[in-house]
Motif scaffolding. Structure first.
Motif, PDB file in Angstrom:
ATOM      1  N   PHE A 136       0.843  -1.190   0.000  1.00 17.88           N
ATOM      2  CA  PHE A 136       0.000   0.000   0.000  1.00 17.88           C
ATOM      3  C   PHE A 136       0.878   1.239   0.000  1.00 17.88           C
ATOM      4  CE2 PHE A 136      -2.556  -3.348   1.863  1.00 17.88           C
ATOM      5  CZ  PHE A 136      -3.781  -3.183   1.234  1.00 17.88           C
ATOM      6  N   SER A 137       0.314   2.318  -0.500  1.00 15.42           N
ATOM      7  CA  SER A 137       1.076   3.564  -0.574  1.00 15.42           C
ATOM      8  C   SER A 137       1.248   4.203   0.803  1.00 15.42           C
ATOM      9  CB  SER A 137       0.383   4.554  -1.518  1.00 15.42           C
ATOM     10  OG  SER A 137      -0.943   4.819  -1.084  1.00 15.42           O
ATOM     11  N   SER A 157     -11.738   4.048  -0.879  1.00 17.02           N
ATOM     12  CA  SER A 157     -11.144   3.097  -1.809  1.00 17.02           C
ATOM     13  C   SER A 157      -9.664   2.954  -1.487  1.00 17.02           C
ATOM     14  CB  SER A 157     -11.329   3.568  -3.259  1.00 17.02           C
ATOM     15  OG  SER A 157     -10.683   2.685  -4.153  1.00 17.02           O
ATOM     16  N   VAL A 158      -9.239   1.743  -1.265  1.00 16.32           N
ATOM     17  CA  VAL A 158      -7.824   1.457  -1.015  1.00 16.32           C
ATOM     18  C   VAL A 158      -7.238   0.779  -2.250  1.00 16.32           C
ATOM     19  CG1 VAL A 158      -8.063   1.289   1.480  1.00 16.32           C
ATOM     20  CG2 VAL A 158      -8.419  -0.735   0.090  1.00 16.32           C
ATOM     21  N   THR A 159      -5.964   1.053  -2.500  1.00 19.88           N
ATOM     22  CA  THR A 159      -5.293   0.499  -3.671  1.00 19.88           C
ATOM     23  C   THR A 159      -3.930  -0.023  -3.258  1.00 19.88           C
ATOM     24  OG1 THR A 159      -6.417   2.077  -5.112  1.00 19.88           O
ATOM     25  CG2 THR A 159      -4.492   0.956  -6.012  1.00 19.88           C
ATOM     26  N   HIS A 161      -0.347  -2.160  -4.702  1.00 20.65           N
ATOM     27  CA  HIS A 161       0.429  -2.384  -5.924  1.00 20.65           C
ATOM     28  C   HIS A 161       1.320  -3.601  -5.735  1.00 20.65           C
ATOM     29  CE1 HIS A 161       2.771  -1.658  -9.522  1.00 20.65           C
ATOM     30  NE2 HIS A 161       3.885  -1.642  -8.797  1.00 20.65           N
ATOM     31  N   TYR A 173      -8.802  -8.070  -2.507  1.00 16.55           N
ATOM     32  CA  TYR A 173      -8.936  -7.315  -1.258  1.00 16.55           C
ATOM     33  C   TYR A 173      -9.962  -7.993  -0.352  1.00 16.55           C
ATOM     34  CZ  TYR A 173      -6.640  -3.654  -3.983  1.00 16.55           C
ATOM     35  OH  TYR A 173      -5.763  -2.939  -4.762  1.00 16.55           O
ATOM     36  N   ASP A 194     -12.214  -6.883  -5.948  1.00 17.19           N
ATOM     37  CA  ASP A 194     -11.419  -6.551  -7.134  1.00 17.19           C
ATOM     38  C   ASP A 194     -10.951  -5.106  -7.144  1.00 17.19           C
ATOM     39  OD1 ASP A 194     -11.743  -9.135  -8.163  1.00 17.19           O
ATOM     40  OD2 ASP A 194     -13.670  -8.605  -9.060  1.00 17.19           O
ATOM     41  N   THR A 195     -11.814  -4.188  -6.690  1.00 15.16           N
ATOM     42  CA  THR A 195     -11.473  -2.768  -6.776  1.00 15.16           C
ATOM     43  C   THR A 195     -10.982  -2.170  -5.456  1.00 15.16           C
ATOM     44  OG1 THR A 195     -13.753  -2.109  -6.292  1.00 15.16           O
ATOM     45  CG2 THR A 195     -13.175  -2.485  -8.604  1.00 15.16           C
ATOM     46  N   GLY A 196     -11.286  -2.803  -4.331  1.00  8.96           N
ATOM     47  CA  GLY A 196     -10.874  -2.255  -3.043  1.00  8.96           C
ATOM     48  C   GLY A 196     -11.755  -1.137  -2.531  1.00  8.96           C
ATOM     49  N   ALA A 218      -4.609  -7.321   1.436  1.00 12.95           N
ATOM     50  CA  ALA A 218      -4.437  -7.437  -0.013  1.00 12.95           C
ATOM     51  C   ALA A 218      -3.590  -8.671  -0.295  1.00 12.95           C
ATOM     52  CB  ALA A 218      -3.776  -6.198  -0.585  1.00 12.95           C
TER      53      ALA A 218
END
Length: 500
Positions: A136-137, A157-159, A161, A173, A194-196, A218
């Motif tokens: 995560f960022s 929304s979490v993303t 990488h 997620y 799928d999208t968080g 994740a």
């Protein structure tokens, strides 16, 4: 070769001539790749052979001696195995995430003068290995959500990488299992795998809980899968959705207003009571202010804006009423503001017995005997009405019986001579009786003046006497009575009640 020389005298001789051709460096080295192990896994250990090739030069001597080399910055090394064969080895760990493809240039140079060289380009692909977990960022996230949100609202929304490729980079997620106030976390929020994107499954109440702590996980789809998590805090922001709650003065359960006491000798500023209220909201939404909304005697009392203290604004006078009704409003500072009111009575007296005596003078007590008398009158009227109704029913029954006997006589065709005189009342008599019979009930405001009037009925013109029957025809039946009852007009029955 042999060379023969002959003169004119037939003399000859032979000799051998040896011609040596000296090599000139006119050929470039040639490189032939015999084995190429591409692609290579990025987790290949050091010393793994990736390329085998042969390098030779058709020249001779030094012109035919070949030396091979590659760039030194690459994580590979050339080694000569046997004769003109070389192998390319890994000397460092490969990392596909940094370099997924290597373009290696092998340079073969002979030792001639001037030297000749040949370059051969080899492309080496590196296969991905699931060696990187999703990241995560940020190490944590904070979300601010107003309360009373709609169900299904998108919260955040979490993303994450993943530097790997293909399935190793496909992220799923999920929320780690937890409980909030005894209920599973999955009943409060959900996340799109799928999208968080996080969604609220219920409407949050700031007064129920101020924040929700959770961990978002994740995971990639590699084999074996790698995962990482991040903490997420959802702070529920307060909205002005609660009306101020008045704790004191508490309203009685019987629906009446509370009573506070103020002595006649109270000076201006005397503390009569204090309105205590709370607001379940927080911050500005819970700041309360008090004001006097209504008073039976304006200017007699005042209410503290922030304290809710009810004090006398001036000295009490003899002309001031004993009972002073006050309505105090409590309002918060939300947008829009909400308010509540409380109504209570201030009794102007020095003690509670004085209050009771003063109130007794103002209110005339009800007399139990009056209420009992009124009840008896109502019962008496009901009884008389029942008796009257029973009497009417009996009259109608006798009339029906008379009509039935008349029909039987008409059907048989027999004479009517010799039959006993009838004691029944005629239709005209019934009508006259009902018109003369009535009763009246008068209920005045003073129950002791209530009365019931029963007028004396007059039967002189209605009932047919026995003597008149004996002097007349043997059967005292008028001609009108021979007709069917449906041809006879009905007798109106009335009962008048007057409640004054």
């Amino acid at each position: 070769m042999e060379i023969q020389a002959e003169d004119g005298g037939a003399l000859k001789d032979r000799t051998k001539v040896l011609i040596s051709v000296e090599d000139v460096n006119d050929n470039r080295p040639e490189v032939t790749i015999t084995s190429l192990f591409s692609p290579v896994r990025e987790d290949a250990p050091q010393g793994t052979i990736v390329v085998l090739f042969n390098a030779h030069d058709r020249d001779s001597g030094k012109n035919g001696q070949v030396v091979c080399s590659i760039e030194e910055i690459l994580p590979f090394q050339l080694e000569k195995s046997v004769e003109d064969y070389y192998r390319l080895l890994t000397v460092q760990n490969l990392d596909r995430e940094k370099t997924s493809e290597y373009n290696i240039t092998v340079t073969a140079t002979d030792r001639g003068t001037p030297p000749q060289s040949t370059e051969t380009h080899i492309t080496l692909h590196v296969v991905d290995v699931n060696d990187n977990p999703p990241s995560f960022s940020q190490t944590s996230y904070s979300v601010y959500l107003p309360e009373n949100n709609l169900r299904g609202t998108s919260i955040f929304s979490v993303t994450a990488h993943d530097p790997d490729s293909n399935e190793n980079a496909r992220i799923i997620y999920s929320l780690e299992e937890d409980t909030i106030q005894g209920a599973p976390l999955s009943s409060y929020v959900s996340i799109n795998s799928d999208t968080g994107v996080l969604f609220a499954l219920r409407s949050f109440d700031h007064e129920q809980f101020r924040d929700l702590q959770m961990h978002v996980k994740a995971s990639d789809s590699g084999d074996p899968p790698l995962s990482s998590n991040v903490s997420l805090s959802i702070f529920v922001l307060d909205q002005n959705d609660n009306v101020p709650e008045i704790l004191y003065p508490a309203l009685p359960t019987d629906g009446s207003t509370g009573v506070e006491l103020a002595p006649r000798s109270a000076e201006p500023g005397y503390l009569v009571t204090k309105v205590v209220a709370v607001d379940r909201d927080s911050g500005q939404n819970a700041w309360l202010s008090y004001r006097l909304l209504k008073a039976s005697e304006p200017g007699l009392f005042s209410v503290g804006l922030h304290t809710g203290e009810v004090r006398t604004a001036r000295a009490l006078l003899d002309r001031d009423a004993i009972k002073q009704s006050l309505v105090v409003a409590v309002q918060d500072h939300g947008q829009p503001p909400l308010s509540a009111t409380v109504t209570f009575t201030v009794a102007v007296a020095d003690s509670i017995p004085d209050v009771l005596s003063d109130l007794g003078k103002l209110d005339s007590p009800a007399n139990p005997e009056d209420s009992g008398l009124t009840l008896y009158l109502v019962v008496a009227v009901a009884a008389v009405s029942c008796v009257f109704l029973a009497f009417v029913i009996v009259l109608l029954a006798l009339r029906l019986r008379h009509w039935h006997m008349s029909r039987l006589l008409q059907a048989s065709g027999s004479g009517l001579t010799g039959m006993p005189a009838s004691q029944f009342v005629g239709v005209d008599g019934v009508r006259a009786f009902l018109q003369t019979y009535s009763h009246e009930v008068s209920l005045t405001a003073d129950s002791r003046g209530s009365h019931v009037i029963f007028p004396q009925p007059n039967y002189a013109d209605t009932l047919i006497s026995q003597e008149s029957c004996e002097k007349s025809e043997p059967l005292c039946v008028s001609d009108d009575s021979r007709f069917p009852i449906e041809d006879t007009p009905f007798v109106p029955v009335s009962s008048s009640f007057s409640l004054l």
